[in-house]
Design a protein around this motif. Structure first.
Motif, PDB file in Angstrom:
ATOM      1  N   CYS A 122       0.680  -1.164  -0.130  1.00 26.62           N
ATOM      2  CA  CYS A 122      -0.180   0.008  -0.038  1.00 26.62           C
ATOM      3  C   CYS A 122       0.832   1.220   0.045  1.00 26.62           C
ATOM      4  O   CYS A 122       2.222   1.103   0.046  1.00 26.62           O
ATOM      5  N   SER A 123       0.041   2.412  -0.156  1.00 24.13           N
ATOM      6  CA  SER A 123       0.949   3.719  -0.129  1.00 24.13           C
ATOM      7  C   SER A 123       1.070   4.360   1.286  1.00 24.13           C
ATOM      8  O   SER A 123       0.281   3.920   2.173  1.00 24.13           O
ATOM      9  N   ARG A 124       1.934   5.043   1.481  1.00 34.78           N
ATOM     10  CA  ARG A 124       1.957   5.701   2.848  1.00 34.78           C
ATOM     11  C   ARG A 124       0.752   6.769   3.105  1.00 34.78           C
ATOM     12  O   ARG A 124      -0.019   6.913   1.909  1.00 34.78           O
ATOM     13  N   ARG A 125       0.456   6.981   4.098  1.00 31.77           N
ATOM     14  CA  ARG A 125      -0.635   7.713   4.895  1.00 31.77           C
ATOM     15  C   ARG A 125      -1.828   7.108   4.324  1.00 31.77           C
ATOM     16  O   ARG A 125      -2.821   7.878   3.764  1.00 31.77           O
ATOM     17  N   TYR A 140      -7.021   4.048   8.287  1.00 35.26           N
ATOM     18  CA  TYR A 140      -6.801   2.620   8.970  1.00 35.26           C
ATOM     19  C   TYR A 140      -8.001   1.739   8.348  1.00 35.26           C
ATOM     20  O   TYR A 140      -7.788   0.502   8.342  1.00 35.26           O
ATOM     21  N   ARG A 141      -9.032   2.319   7.720  1.00 34.89           N
ATOM     22  CA  ARG A 141     -10.057   1.131   7.140  1.00 34.89           C
ATOM     23  C   ARG A 141      -9.489   0.651   6.048  1.00 34.89           C
ATOM     24  O   ARG A 141      -9.814  -0.510   5.781  1.00 34.89           O
ATOM     25  N   HIS A 201      -6.577  10.935   2.010  1.00 34.67           N
ATOM     26  CA  HIS A 201      -7.038  10.348   3.160  1.00 34.67           C
ATOM     27  C   HIS A 201      -8.527   9.845   3.056  1.00 34.67           C
ATOM     28  O   HIS A 201      -9.107   9.529   3.962  1.00 34.67           O
ATOM     29  N   LYS A 202      -9.024   9.828   1.907  1.00 36.04           N
ATOM     30  CA  LYS A 202     -10.350   9.653   1.307  1.00 36.04           C
ATOM     31  C   LYS A 202     -10.581   8.616   0.242  1.00 36.04           C
ATOM     32  O   LYS A 202     -11.370   7.637   0.482  1.00 36.04           O
ATOM     33  N   ASP A 203      -9.973   8.889  -0.669  1.00 36.26           N
ATOM     34  CA  ASP A 203     -10.161   7.738  -1.937  1.00 36.26           C
ATOM     35  C   ASP A 203      -9.170   6.859  -2.004  1.00 36.26           C
ATOM     36  O   ASP A 203      -7.833   7.242  -1.737  1.00 36.26           O
ATOM     37  N   LEU A 204      -9.668   5.592  -2.197  1.00 37.19           N
ATOM     38  CA  LEU A 204      -8.699   4.509  -2.306  1.00 37.19           C
ATOM     39  C   LEU A 204      -8.850   3.823  -3.656  1.00 37.19           C
ATOM     40  O   LEU A 204      -9.793   3.810  -4.300  1.00 37.19           O
TER      41      LEU A 204
END
Length: 317
Positions: A62-65, A68-69, A120-123
């Motif tokens: 995964c990427s940094r930052r 948690y979900r 911190h919102k979009d995955l």
């Protein structure tokens, strides 16, 4: 005192050599003993035909930052894939493709699942075959981890899953390509050292509204005792959901690994940044309407002044 023996009398005892003519013990199978001649007959056609063995390994990172979900979702996927290898976080930059290709080669893997989190919102999920490609970029929506759902289903960790796809995967070419990639990445190879030789859960991939929906179900069969299946138990087989849940919205399909020529682009894809900007414009429009209404009210009061009241100053005295 005993007499010393002369060196001539001492004889070196040579170890006995194994008898090469001894018959080897035949191999044992689940159905009994297997003769050596039968083993040779079974192996001969496989060697002549070039027997294929699936050695698929998947790198999951995964990427940094990352949120948690989304990190919990990645860990749930790692627990479902016994043939995967987890690695440290990778910086989400324009050169991430080169770094990931090097990591895949160092880990001796053939595929990669990269969870990229932005703002911190979009995955976003990158699914790539290394080193020659192809690769797919998804937007992940409707994420529900195992910890959130708390479903009653439970299956053996490391067991091999059954993969099921809806019938509309065979309609278009890009859906066929995605089906093949999902089959290779999520299908656990046979006789893998970390896998169990059981099929007790099902991965379900279905297309609804041009999105791929993922579900994981346990295969539940009624038992009379600990080792016996009830009569007609296979007809009463049920599916109990385990989790996790997520939805994949395909954005682009590239010809190479993490880049290259664009093979397919989703015409119905809308960026989450654009969706948020449209929502802000709607809210800004409501505020602008309130300000305009307030100015119109003031202009109306100035244009239509009230008549002076004769009795306004009567009680001041």
């Amino acid at each position: 005192m005993g007499k010393k023996r002369k060196h001539i009398e001492t004889e070196v005892v040579e170890p006995q050599k194994k008898d090469d003519s001894a018959v080897e013990r035949p191999k044992r199978t689940l159905f009994g003993w297997k003769d050596k001649d039968a083993v040779k007959e079974d192996e001969a056609p496989q060697q002549g035909q070039g027997f294929f063995r699936n050695k698929e390994k998947v790198l999951v990172t995964c990427s940094r930052r990352i949120n948690y979900r989304y990190r919990h979702l990645m860990l749930n996927v790692v627990s479902l894939l016994p043939h995967c290898k987890k690695d440290n976080k990778v910086e989400s930059k324009s050169s991430k493709g080169m770094a990931l290709n090097e990591l895949v080669e160092l880990k001796s893997c053939s595929s990669c699942l990269f969870f990229e989190c932005r703002k911190h919102k979009d995955l976003y999920l990158w699914m790539a075959k290394s080193p020659s490609g192809p690769s797919v970029k998804f937007l992940v929506n409707a994420v529900h981890t195992m910890e959130e759902l708390k479903l009653t289903g439970n299956h053996l960790k490391g067991s091999r899953p059954l993969l099921t796809f809806s019938s509309n995967f065979d309609k278009d070419a890009h859906w066929k390509l995605l089906k093949e990639m999902l089959t290779q990445i999520f299908g656990t190879p046979k006789d893998h050292r970390k896998s169990k030789p059981y099929h007790d859960h099902v991965f379900v991939f279905s297309i609804v509204d041009d999105h791929i929906w993922f579900r994981n179900y346990q295969i539940s069969v009624p038992h009379n005792e600990s080792d016996k299946i009830a009569r007609g138990g296979l007809d009463k087989m049920t599916l109990v959901e385990v989790g996790p849940r997520f939805c994949l919205n395909p954005i682009k399909i590239f010809g190479g690994s993490f880049g290259g020529p664009t093979l397919y682009e989703n015409p119905f894809y809308i960026s989450p940044n654009l969706i948020r900007s449209m929502e802000k414009k709607k809210k800004a429009g409501k505020y602008a309407k309130k300000v305009k209404a307030k100015t119109r009210r003031k202009m109306h009061e100035l244009e239509n002044p009230l008549e002076p009241d004769e009795f306004a100053d009567m009680w001041k005295q």
